[in-house]
Design a protein around this motif. Structure first.
Motif, PDB file in Angstrom:
ATOM      1  N   PHE A  57     -27.942  28.160  23.143  1.00 43.07           N
ATOM      2  CA  PHE A  57     -27.068  27.054  23.530  1.00 43.07           C
ATOM      3  C   PHE A  57     -27.846  25.966  24.263  1.00 43.07           C
ATOM      4  CE2 PHE A  57     -23.692  30.284  22.948  1.00 43.07           C
ATOM      5  CZ  PHE A  57     -22.973  29.608  21.972  1.00 43.07           C
ATOM      6  N   GLY A  58     -28.824  26.351  25.064  1.00 48.40           N
ATOM      7  CA  GLY A  58     -29.670  25.360  25.722  1.00 48.40           C
ATOM      8  C   GLY A  58     -30.428  24.510  24.709  1.00 48.40           C
ATOM      9  N   THR A  59     -30.947  25.157  23.669  1.00 48.94           N
ATOM     10  CA  THR A  59     -31.658  24.432  22.620  1.00 48.94           C
ATOM     11  C   THR A  59     -30.727  23.479  21.887  1.00 48.94           C
ATOM     12  OG1 THR A  59     -33.217  26.252  22.338  1.00 48.94           O
ATOM     13  CG2 THR A  59     -33.013  24.701  20.499  1.00 48.94           C
ATOM     14  N   LEU A  60     -29.530  23.932  21.562  1.00 47.89           N
ATOM     15  CA  LEU A  60     -28.568  23.068  20.865  1.00 47.89           C
ATOM     16  C   LEU A  60     -28.179  21.857  21.714  1.00 47.89           C
ATOM     17  CD1 LEU A  60     -26.271  25.773  19.222  1.00 47.89           C
ATOM     18  CD2 LEU A  60     -28.012  24.352  18.104  1.00 47.89           C
ATOM     19  N   ILE A  61     -27.961  22.082  22.996  1.00 41.12           N
ATOM     20  CA  ILE A  61     -27.595  20.976  23.887  1.00 41.12           C
ATOM     21  C   ILE A  61     -28.753  19.989  24.007  1.00 41.12           C
ATOM     22  CG2 ILE A  61     -27.070  20.374  26.291  1.00 41.12           C
ATOM     23  CD1 ILE A  61     -25.431  23.052  26.338  1.00 41.12           C
ATOM     24  N   MET A  62     -29.964  20.502  24.207  1.00 39.94           N
ATOM     25  CA  MET A  62     -31.124  19.626  24.309  1.00 39.94           C
ATOM     26  C   MET A  62     -31.333  18.846  23.010  1.00 39.94           C
ATOM     27  SD  MET A  62     -32.202  19.832  27.350  1.00 39.94           S
ATOM     28  CE  MET A  62     -33.784  19.038  27.253  1.00 39.94           C
ATOM     29  N   ALA A  63     -31.152  19.492  21.870  1.00 39.69           N
ATOM     30  CA  ALA A  63     -31.308  18.809  20.584  1.00 39.69           C
ATOM     31  C   ALA A  63     -30.272  17.694  20.434  1.00 39.69           C
ATOM     32  CB  ALA A  63     -31.185  19.814  19.433  1.00 39.69           C
ATOM     33  N   ALA A  64     -29.044  17.972  20.839  1.00 39.25           N
ATOM     34  CA  ALA A  64     -27.999  16.948  20.735  1.00 39.25           C
ATOM     35  C   ALA A  64     -28.284  15.759  21.647  1.00 39.25           C
ATOM     36  CB  ALA A  64     -26.640  17.563  21.068  1.00 39.25           C
ATOM     37  N   LEU A  65     -28.776  16.026  22.842  1.00 39.84           N
ATOM     38  CA  LEU A  65     -29.019  14.951  23.807  1.00 39.84           C
ATOM     39  C   LEU A  65     -30.300  14.159  23.537  1.00 39.84           C
ATOM     40  CD1 LEU A  65     -28.059  16.739  27.145  1.00 39.84           C
ATOM     41  CD2 LEU A  65     -26.740  14.996  25.922  1.00 39.84           C
ATOM     42  N   PHE A  66     -31.344  14.847  23.090  1.00 40.87           N
ATOM     43  CA  PHE A  66     -32.655  14.205  23.042  1.00 40.87           C
ATOM     44  C   PHE A  66     -33.316  14.196  21.666  1.00 40.87           C
ATOM     45  CE2 PHE A  66     -32.186  15.872  27.414  1.00 40.87           C
ATOM     46  CZ  PHE A  66     -32.119  14.646  28.071  1.00 40.87           C
ATOM     47  N   HIS A  67     -32.541  14.383  20.595  1.00 39.76           N
ATOM     48  CA  HIS A  67     -33.154  14.431  19.270  1.00 39.76           C
ATOM     49  C   HIS A  67     -33.876  13.132  18.909  1.00 39.76           C
ATOM     50  CE1 HIS A  67     -29.250  12.587  18.379  1.00 39.76           C
ATOM     51  NE2 HIS A  67     -29.819  12.081  17.295  1.00 39.76           N
ATOM     52  N   ARG A  68     -33.374  11.999  19.373  1.00 39.21           N
ATOM     53  CA  ARG A  68     -34.040  10.726  19.055  1.00 39.21           C
ATOM     54  C   ARG A  68     -35.437  10.675  19.667  1.00 39.21           C
ATOM     55  NH1 ARG A  68     -28.653   8.030  20.217  1.00 39.21           N
ATOM     56  NH2 ARG A  68     -27.741   7.826  18.157  1.00 39.21           N
ATOM     57  N   HIS A  69     -35.574  11.178  20.884  1.00 36.23           N
ATOM     58  CA  HIS A  69     -36.894  11.200  21.516  1.00 36.23           C
ATOM     59  C   HIS A  69     -37.851  12.101  20.739  1.00 36.23           C
ATOM     60  CE1 HIS A  69     -35.541   9.020  25.067  1.00 36.23           C
ATOM     61  NE2 HIS A  69     -34.474   9.801  25.068  1.00 36.23           N
ATOM     62  N   ALA A  70     -37.352  13.233  20.282  1.00 36.02           N
ATOM     63  CA  ALA A  70     -38.198  14.167  19.540  1.00 36.02           C
ATOM     64  C   ALA A  70     -38.661  13.545  18.224  1.00 36.02           C
ATOM     65  CB  ALA A  70     -37.444  15.471  19.277  1.00 36.02           C
TER      66      ALA A  70
END
Length: 159
Positions: A57-70
């Motif tokens: 769930f932490g990975t999913l939340i981080m991906a949703a919030l910061f996918h543009r940066h990645a």
């Protein structure tokens, strides 16, 4: 008066203020999740399952919030950076795993302060590996020692 190189500009002060606020947010989040993790390990799942789903769930939340940066940062990152990212991920995973295991076996009031001694490890590793980037001062070491003394008092008080 501070030395000229020690004076803080408005930008540096703003960055430091944001760093302090983020640190307090981190402390609040870790404090709250400790209770949730204890409930999970007591009533719902083993420490391994709790770790796996919390990381998922932490990975999913981080991906949703910061996918543009990645998407923008990842292609230009040097290979050496990926090594450090992998090491950070492994370290975080082991830390969360041991933390869930500890919460399944010991009281929150003991696990939380003991886990909170991680700054000692960070200070020691900073001194060894980041000498050119950060300076470990006697004040930093003294503050860490006070933290350890507080943990020792809590641990002794449990007996």
């Amino acid at each position: 008066y501070p030395q000229p190189e020690m004076r803080l500009t408005g930008v540096v002060r703003s960055r430091m203020a944001l760093g302090y606020m983020a640190s307090l947010g981190s402390a609040f989040s870790y404090g709250a999740v400790t209770l949730v993790a204890r409930k999970i390990t007591d009533d719902y799942a083993s420490p391994v399952v709790g770790t796996a789903f919390s990381m998922l769930f932490g990975t999913l939340i981080m991906a949703a919030l910061f996918h543009r940066h990645a998407i923008t940062d990842a292609p230009g990152a040097p290979r050496r950076a990926w090594l450090f990212v992998a090491l950070a991920g492994c370290s975080a995973t082991w830390g969360v795993s041991f933390w869930f295991l500890a919460l399944s076996r010991a009281p929150v009031v003991l696990v939380s302060p003991l886990a909170g001694t991680y700054p000692l490890v960070a200070i020691a590793l900073t001194h060894v590996f980041l000498k050119k980037l950060e300076k470990v001062t006697w004040r930093t070491v003294a503050g860490a020692m006070f933290a350890v003394a507080g943990v020792a008092l809590i641990a002794v008080g449990r007996g």
